[in-house]
Design a protein around this motif. Structure first.
Motif, mmCIF file in Angstrom:
data_model
loop_
_atom_site.group_PDB
_atom_site.id
_atom_site.type_symbol
_atom_site.label_atom_id
_atom_site.label_comp_id
_atom_site.label_asym_id
_atom_site.label_seq_id
_atom_site.Cartn_x
_atom_site.Cartn_y
_atom_site.Cartn_z
ATOM 1 N N ALA A 21 0.840 -1.200 0.000
ATOM 2 C CA ALA A 21 0.000 0.000 0.000
ATOM 3 C C ALA A 21 0.874 1.249 0.000
ATOM 4 C CB ALA A 21 -0.928 0.003 1.214
ATOM 5 N N VAL A 22 0.407 2.266 -0.706
ATOM 6 C CA VAL A 22 1.110 3.537 -0.804
ATOM 7 C C VAL A 22 0.241 4.599 -0.146
ATOM 8 C CG1 VAL A 22 1.997 5.280 -2.400
ATOM 9 C CG2 VAL A 22 2.222 2.856 -2.949
ATOM 10 N N GLU A 23 0.857 5.429 0.694
ATOM 11 C CA GLU A 23 0.125 6.498 1.347
ATOM 12 C C GLU A 23 0.139 7.739 0.455
ATOM 13 O OE1 GLU A 23 -0.227 8.671 5.682
ATOM 14 O OE2 GLU A 23 1.578 7.537 5.214
ATOM 15 N N GLY A 39 -8.309 13.798 3.031
ATOM 16 C CA GLY A 39 -7.262 13.412 3.970
ATOM 17 C C GLY A 39 -6.374 12.320 3.400
ATOM 18 N N ARG A 40 -5.408 11.908 4.169
ATOM 19 C CA ARG A 40 -4.457 10.894 3.719
ATOM 20 C C ARG A 40 -5.157 9.552 3.540
ATOM 21 N NH1 ARG A 40 0.253 13.258 3.849
ATOM 22 N NH2 ARG A 40 1.625 11.499 3.645
ATOM 23 N N ILE A 41 -4.789 8.861 2.456
ATOM 24 C CA ILE A 41 -5.355 7.544 2.191
ATOM 25 C C ILE A 41 -4.237 6.562 1.878
ATOM 26 C CG2 ILE A 41 -7.549 8.462 1.330
ATOM 27 C CD1 ILE A 41 -6.530 7.752 -1.533
ATOM 28 N N LEU A 42 -4.561 5.317 1.936
ATOM 29 C CA LEU A 42 -3.675 4.253 1.484
ATOM 30 C C LEU A 42 -4.313 3.608 0.265
ATOM 31 C CD1 LEU A 42 -2.902 2.473 4.881
ATOM 32 C CD2 LEU A 42 -1.406 4.027 3.637
ATOM 33 N N ILE A 43 -3.505 3.282 -0.733
ATOM 34 C CA ILE A 43 -3.989 2.582 -1.919
ATOM 35 C C ILE A 43 -3.141 1.336 -2.105
ATOM 36 C CG2 ILE A 43 -4.210 2.643 -4.426
ATOM 37 C CD1 ILE A 43 -4.574 5.598 -4.278
ATOM 38 N N SER A 44 -3.810 0.215 -2.343
ATOM 39 C CA SER A 44 -3.108 -1.014 -2.697
ATOM 40 C C SER A 44 -3.688 -1.536 -4.006
ATOM 41 C CB SER A 44 -3.252 -2.085 -1.621
ATOM 42 O OG SER A 44 -2.683 -3.304 -2.086
ATOM 43 N N GLY A 48 -6.322 -4.422 -4.001
ATOM 44 C CA GLY A 48 -7.548 -3.794 -4.465
ATOM 45 C C GLY A 48 -8.336 -3.081 -3.386
ATOM 46 N N PHE A 49 -7.642 -2.240 -2.617
ATOM 47 C CA PHE A 49 -8.355 -1.478 -1.598
ATOM 48 C C PHE A 49 -7.846 -0.050 -1.502
ATOM 49 C CE2 PHE A 49 -4.886 -3.203 1.124
ATOM 50 C CZ PHE A 49 -4.432 -2.033 1.720
ATOM 51 N N VAL A 50 -8.702 0.777 -0.952
ATOM 52 C CA VAL A 50 -8.352 2.122 -0.486
ATOM 53 C C VAL A 50 -8.684 2.108 0.993
ATOM 54 C CG1 VAL A 50 -8.976 4.566 -0.562
ATOM 55 C CG2 VAL A 50 -8.791 3.269 -2.685
ATOM 56 N N ALA A 51 -7.800 2.663 1.811
ATOM 57 C CA ALA A 51 -8.036 2.706 3.256
ATOM 58 C C ALA A 51 -7.842 4.136 3.753
ATOM 59 C CB ALA A 51 -7.086 1.767 3.990
ATOM 60 N N ALA A 52 -8.567 4.453 4.814
ATOM 61 C CA ALA A 52 -8.474 5.796 5.398
ATOM 62 C C ALA A 52 -8.533 5.712 6.906
ATOM 63 C CB ALA A 52 -9.610 6.670 4.884
ATOM 64 N N CYS A 53 -7.733 6.555 7.566
ATOM 65 C CA CYS A 53 -7.796 6.668 9.028
ATOM 66 C C CYS A 53 -8.966 7.545 9.444
ATOM 67 C CB CYS A 53 -6.503 7.270 9.582
ATOM 68 S SG CYS A 53 -5.172 6.118 9.741
ATOM 69 N N ASN A 54 -9.362 8.445 8.583
ATOM 70 C CA ASN A 54 -10.462 9.345 8.885
ATOM 71 C C ASN A 54 -11.584 9.101 7.882
ATOM 72 O OD1 ASN A 54 -12.172 11.395 9.563
ATOM 73 N ND2 ASN A 54 -10.676 13.033 9.331
ATOM 74 N N TYR A 78 -8.035 1.902 10.739
ATOM 75 C CA TYR A 78 -8.395 2.151 9.348
ATOM 76 C C TYR A 78 -9.784 1.635 9.001
ATOM 77 C CZ TYR A 78 -3.421 3.021 8.691
ATOM 78 O OH TYR A 78 -2.161 3.525 8.778
ATOM 79 N N ARG A 79 -10.361 2.268 7.993
ATOM 80 C CA ARG A 79 -11.526 1.711 7.323
ATOM 81 C C ARG A 79 -11.042 1.355 5.915
ATOM 82 N NH1 ARG A 79 -17.107 4.494 7.746
ATOM 83 N NH2 ARG A 79 -16.978 3.333 9.693
ATOM 84 N N PHE A 80 -11.226 0.101 5.553
ATOM 85 C CA PHE A 80 -10.833 -0.392 4.247
ATOM 86 C C PHE A 80 -12.057 -0.424 3.334
ATOM 87 C CE2 PHE A 80 -7.658 -1.935 7.121
ATOM 88 C CZ PHE A 80 -6.482 -1.928 6.395
#
Length: 137
Positions: A21-23, A39-44, A48-54, A78-80
């Protein structure tokens, strides 16, 4: 209970690391079709996901509130969001990211997506438009 939470957090961090995953911060979100306020997200791409702390921000400003709950998972901090959602919102974000990489862009924190000439994606489009207009004259 603390031990369970710690175990979950470690598992989530391990999963994120293994998924490559890349932030992405605010300076790269618009190129992915998202509002910078998400806000900041993670992508993999691999998983096949996007994740967010907020999640409130990405759901409100990014349209992720329309993703059905079966395609969301809260784990650790995180919410994936799964790319298989019916709205295809996550899939489009991942596709934009994949296209930027294929076009030679890399994400640099604080700048956004930058090409080999050091231009951001927005600067490169502006330069290309300026060249096309000058050729028309």
């Amino acid at each position: 209970m603390y031990k369970l939470n710690e175990t979950i957090e470690k598992a989530v961090q391990k999963y994120i690391e293994e998924s490559d995953a890349v932030e992405i911060g605010a300076h790269g979100l618009e190129e992915l079709g998202l509002d910078f306020r998400c806000g900041r997200i993670l992508i993999s791409v691999d998983e096949g996901f996007v994740a967010a702390c907020n999640p409130r921000s990405i759901e409100y400003y990014g349209g992720f509130e329309y993703i059905d709950s079966e395609f969301k998972l809260d784990a650790g901090d995180y919410r994936f969001y799964d790319k298989e959602d019916e709205t295809d919102r996550v899939g489009r974000v991942i596709q934009f990211y994949r296209e930027l990489l294929q076009d030679g862009y890399q994400y640099e924190d604080g700048k956004g997506f930058v090409n080999s000439n050091g231009l951001t994606a927005q600067e490169a489009v502006a330069a290309k438009t300026a060249v096309e207009k000058s050729e028309e004259l």
